[in-house]
Design an enzyme around this catalytic site. Sequence first.
Site, PDB file in Angstrom:
ATOM      1  N   GLU A  92       1.908   8.977   2.758  1.00  0.00           N
ATOM      2  CA  GLU A  92       0.673   9.604   3.231  1.00  0.00           C
ATOM      3  C   GLU A  92       0.709  10.080   4.671  1.00  0.00           C
ATOM      4  OE1 GLU A  92       1.247   6.418   2.388  1.00  0.00           O
ATOM      5  OE2 GLU A  92       0.127   5.009   3.634  1.00  0.00           O
TER       6      GLU A  92
ATOM      7  N   HIS B 144      -3.715   9.742  -4.784  1.00  0.00           N
ATOM      8  CA  HIS B 144      -3.415   8.511  -4.052  1.00  0.00           C
ATOM      9  C   HIS B 144      -3.138   8.795  -2.571  1.00  0.00           C
ATOM     10  CE1 HIS B 144      -1.737   4.370  -3.646  1.00  0.00           C
ATOM     11  NE2 HIS B 144      -0.989   4.964  -2.723  1.00  0.00           N
ATOM     12  N   GLU B 145      -2.214   9.699  -2.329  1.00  0.00           N
ATOM     13  CA  GLU B 145      -1.844   9.951  -0.926  1.00  0.00           C
ATOM     14  C   GLU B 145      -3.008  10.572  -0.153  1.00  0.00           C
ATOM     15  OE1 GLU B 145       0.593   8.295  -0.331  1.00  0.00           O
ATOM     16  OE2 GLU B 145       1.628   8.243  -2.259  1.00  0.00           O
TER      17      GLU B 145
ATOM     18  N   HIS C  39      -5.400   7.973   1.039  1.00  0.00           N
ATOM     19  CA  HIS C  39      -4.932   7.286   2.251  1.00  0.00           C
ATOM     20  C   HIS C  39      -5.458   7.956   3.528  1.00  0.00           C
ATOM     21  CE1 HIS C  39      -2.299   4.014   1.134  1.00  0.00           C
ATOM     22  NE2 HIS C  39      -1.501   4.765   0.386  1.00  0.00           N
TER      23      HIS C  39
ATOM     24  N   GLU D  84      -3.283  -0.272   0.618  1.00  0.00           N
ATOM     25  CA  GLU D  84      -2.908   0.139  -0.739  1.00  0.00           C
ATOM     26  C   GLU D  84      -3.948  -0.210  -1.809  1.00  0.00           C
ATOM     27  OE1 GLU D  84      -0.703   2.257  -1.162  1.00  0.00           O
ATOM     28  OE2 GLU D  84       0.421   2.135   0.711  1.00  0.00           O
TER      29      GLU D  84
ATOM     30  N   ASP E  38       9.115  -5.061   3.444  1.00  0.00           N
ATOM     31  CA  ASP E  38       9.576  -4.409   2.223  1.00  0.00           C
ATOM     32  C   ASP E  38       9.740  -5.401   1.067  1.00  0.00           C
ATOM     33  OD1 ASP E  38       9.662  -1.731   2.328  1.00  0.00           O
ATOM     34  OD2 ASP E  38      11.836  -1.549   2.580  1.00  0.00           O
TER      35      ASP E  38
ATOM     36  N   TYR F 141      -1.337  -3.428  -4.305  1.00  0.00           N
ATOM     37  CA  TYR F 141      -1.918  -2.218  -4.898  1.00  0.00           C
ATOM     38  C   TYR F 141      -2.976  -2.572  -5.940  1.00  0.00           C
ATOM     39  CZ  TYR F 141       1.813   0.723  -2.933  1.00  0.00           C
ATOM     40  OH  TYR F 141       2.645   1.396  -2.085  1.00  0.00           O
TER      41      TYR F 141
END
Length: 648
Positions: free
Chosen positions: A315, A339-340, A343, A362, A421, A429
């Site tokens: 995003e 979705h993006e 953001h 998220e 990560d 999410y």
Amino acid sequence: MRHTPLRAFSSLRRLVVLALTGLSLGGGLTMTACNHPETADTGPLAMAAGTPDDHSYARPQEVRVRNVDLDLAADFQAHQLKGTATLKLESKANAKQVVLDVKDLGIEKVTDASGAPLKYVLGKSNPMMGQSLTIELPQGAQTIVVHYHTQKGGTALQWLDPQQTAGKRKPFLFSQGEEINTRTWIPTQDSPAIRQTYSARITVPSDLVAVMSAKRLTPDGEAVPGRASQRTYRFEMDQPVAPYLIALAIGDIGFKDEGKRTGVYAEKAVLDKAAYEFADMEQMLDAAEKLYGPYKWGRYDVLVLPPSFPYGGMENPTLTFATPTVLAGDRSLVSLVAHELAHSWSGNLVTNATWEDFWLNEGFTVYFENRIMEQVYGKDRADMLKVLGYNDLLGEMKQIDADGHPEFNKLHPDLKGVDPDDYFSDVPYEKGAAFLRMLEAHFGRKKLDAYLKGYFSRYAFHSMTTEAFLADLRQHLLHNDGDLEKQLKINEWIYGTGLPDNVVVPKSPLLEQVTADISAFTAGGDPKALDVKAYSYPQWVYFLSHLPDNLTLDRMAALDGAFDFSHSHNSEIAFAWLMLSVQHHYTPALPTLRDFLVGQGRGKFCTPLYRALMQQPGWGPDLARRIYAEARPGYHELTRAQVDKVMK
Ligand code: BES
Ligand code: ZN
């Protein structure tokens, strides 16, 4: 959480410093400070501001970076960006040093604004965090200039040879900042709580175009005096953003308008296809604004990257980066754009203050994304996507338990010493979205929407922690009703490892139909007799991922013969089919599997496929190693790191 008078005092002083220096935190705070003095002083904002970020060496309570000005040249032979980062600092207490985050950077020298060298020291290198870069500040210094170059191994930048691009003729470079990769190409304070404005001059070979997640001031570039083979592009982001949102791409990039404020950038070779795929962008943007308030970033464009882009989408403000694997040719995978785009509110406007608050980015975004999808494409389609997401969550939570990482099933995990990560999963999410859906079920959409809209405007251009969000929720939605908070199991949702029993299980009539088709097929029916003409992609994915795991090779062949999954243009369907094929040792799918894994490098597709292969002793591991040997050189460092782990 309660606050000591000391903390309240320091945040008050922070406001005074800001007022005196004329620096703006961007609308929100000043307004909030006037309207709700308690909010700025001891409320959610002060709470968030005082929270340390374990993934950064910076000490923003002493000095913080306010603006980054980049002047970089891209060398496609050396695979190197080289130049300067000029940092504008705000000193809180006459600090004598500033601490930056760097990783895999070659630091050449550091100077003040006039070019006089400053002393600096690089800290011990940590494989996850990189190094601190501590610079001695002369009395009152507000500007420092870091002369540096990027180096091989840095995780943010991927340099692609022409044959790794769609067009095959020109090289390409792109950056990926989230979560803690920006420090591998920009020496700055790399914490999402330290918002920075930025500007840049990027010099590139004259047959290439540079774009950034900022206002594109010189769309055609400018000549470089005396150097005909180069052009310079200038950019400016005048609203403070988290450093992980600073992004750059350079390549044979073209542009096509979609709507008034929207458009598509892509390699010229895929530009028409991309423009067709994303034709509904402007409509999505309108829908998003209707839900949660004005879009604050000017333009919203999407850049389609070469196939090695490691994520589905990223995003980056004003310019979402997207994988070409969403170009299905039929607009079926555009929820990624929803979705993006979402953001732009949840993530870019109101940002997770630390990576332990990742679900604020998220989870909110998945909820918002689905609302946009419902608005633009209707409830049936949105419901199917909800069910797919929820089922993924259930599977993922089981896997996380089996892997012995119960902490990662929390919305608010403890990530001290953990690479953010490693926490990446469906939990932030889908469990995050499920939390908001639980609130929606209790309060109704009208109240929840009003709350969310208020939340985005109260904290616009600020970074939020989970605790600060909860304080805001108590104040503005729960109205400090402790019994209600218990009844809704807020604590269990945020800090627990399970899925509380007031979760709303999503339902989709269109997917229930698929269940009937699965039964007919597993009872031995001819797949050609199934009525699947009107199946959309979520139905196919549901079908393929709910088949029994003991199909015979004959039955696999019957499916393949009826539906030709091996030639699907939809990457989600292809992926689901390949997962099924690997589980069943269905060798006729192997050429497609090889092409799929070599042809794109999206972690979400690659990692599970390699893992599935490795879990088929005697059949899969050799195959996995052979394909990976061929594919790995083309993958991004971030995808390599993920796959390397499952190949051990
Ligand atoms: N912000 C993420 C991508 C990301 C997360 C990059 C963490 C690095 C670290 C982006 O918004 C995202 O969630 N992308 C998804 C697609 C989306 C439709 C769920 C992806 O890449 O799969
Ligand atoms: Zn996201």
